[in-house]
Motif scaffolding. Structure first.
Motif, PDB file in Angstrom:
ATOM      1  N   ASP A   1       0.864  -1.177   0.000  1.00  0.00           N
ATOM      2  CA  ASP A   1       0.000   0.000   0.000  1.00  0.00           C
ATOM      3  C   ASP A   1       0.902   1.229   0.000  1.00  0.00           C
ATOM      4  O   ASP A   1       1.618   1.498   0.968  1.00  0.00           O
TER       5      ASP A   1
ATOM      6  N   ILE B   1      -8.941   0.512  -5.683  1.00  0.00           N
ATOM      7  CA  ILE B   1      -8.556  -0.798  -5.169  1.00  0.00           C
ATOM      8  C   ILE B   1      -9.415  -1.921  -5.721  1.00  0.00           C
ATOM      9  O   ILE B   1      -9.112  -3.109  -5.528  1.00  0.00           O
TER      10      ILE B   1
ATOM     11  N   LEU C   1      -8.811 -10.278   2.625  1.00  0.00           N
ATOM     12  CA  LEU C   1      -8.379  -8.900   2.840  1.00  0.00           C
ATOM     13  C   LEU C   1      -8.973  -8.318   4.116  1.00  0.00           C
ATOM     14  O   LEU C   1     -10.074  -8.688   4.534  1.00  0.00           O
TER      15      LEU C   1
ATOM     16  N   TYR D   1      -9.799  -2.739   3.642  1.00  0.00           N
ATOM     17  CA  TYR D   1      -9.582  -2.843   2.202  1.00  0.00           C
ATOM     18  C   TYR D   1     -10.798  -3.468   1.506  1.00  0.00           C
ATOM     19  O   TYR D   1     -10.684  -4.000   0.404  1.00  0.00           O
TER      20      TYR D   1
END
Length: 245
Positions: free
Chosen positions: A109, A179, A191, A195
């Protein structure tokens, strides 16, 4: 190594040779010392639970505190390898402990990353990290996903690309818009909630990682696990370790 005995032996030799060459990264370490605490206080190095449908493991790396002065590249790299070494002695899929992963996917990230962070990279540490990743990491690296990429990503890449082989660079996927494109490669159930996933909060996953580090602290710090004698001859031939002098 796909069952190839000779390739496996070479990988193990290179792995331990690099550890001996860089003991400050791989041997002289403690997950509870001040350096490690500082790393884990400002950054996340988190293996995510389960496996992808392709049986790949997934790890997430991110800054929690974006202040560049918090970054200490060598100490941070040592923390990364502690987490990795712990992962290699835990089951790949807790739901089925007989299943072995077929590869590794890494998520970086980039949120909060600036050129000030890049200026704090230590070239010798970066070189050792990349060499280990490319030559001695006992996983099949399948993909590297860069999410939340800044507009000046090209400047960051220009700094690190000379250290990365073309083979590894081809594995990098840049997610520059949102994303959502990550979900094509990593299931949401693996995840963190932050996220858009269902694997639990980052706080929970961070706590689990720290518990494993604590449980495996003696293993990580035991020189019998990591220090090997350097022999000049092996099976009548010069040791391949000589290339790392």
């Amino acid at each position: 190594m796909y069952g190839n005995l000779e390739d496996t032996k070479k990988l193990i030799e290179v792995n331990y040779a690099l550890r001996q060459k860089h003991p400050h990264l791989f041997i002289q370490r403690d997950p509870l010392d001040d350096d490690s605490r500082r790393t884990f206080d400002y950054a996340d190095i988190i293996p995510l639970p389960g496996l992808t449908p392709e049986k790949y493991k997934v790890s997430l790396y991110r800054f929690r505190d974006f202040e560049p002065s918090k970054m200490h590249h060598t100490e941070d790299t040592r923390a990364f390898f502690m987490v990795a070494d712990c992962r290699f002695i835990t089951v790949d899929d807790p739901a089925n402990d007989e299943v072995l992963s077929e590869g590794e996917v890494q998520i970086f990230d980039m949120k909060g990353t600036t050129m000030r962070h890049i200026s704090r990279l230590t070239i010798s540490t970066l070189r050792a990290y990349v060499k280990f990743l490319q030559l001695a990491f006992p996983v099949r690296l399948r993909a590297i996903h860069m999410v939340n990429c800044p507009t000046y990503l090209d400047r960051i890449i220009s700094v690190v690309k000379p250290f990365i082989s073309d083979e590894v660079y081809k594995l990098i996927r840049f997610h520059t818009t949102n994303i959502e494109t990550l979900y094509d490669s990593v299931p949401r159930e693996m995840l963190p909630e932050e996220y858009g996933g269902t694997a639990g909060s980052l706080d929970k996953l961070r706590e689990q990682t720290q518990k494993i580090l604590l449980d495996k602290r003696d293993y990580l710090m035991d020189p019998k696990q990591w220090v090997v004698e350097k022999t000049e001859k092996r099976n009548g031939q010069s040791s391949s370790w000589r290339i790392f002098k």
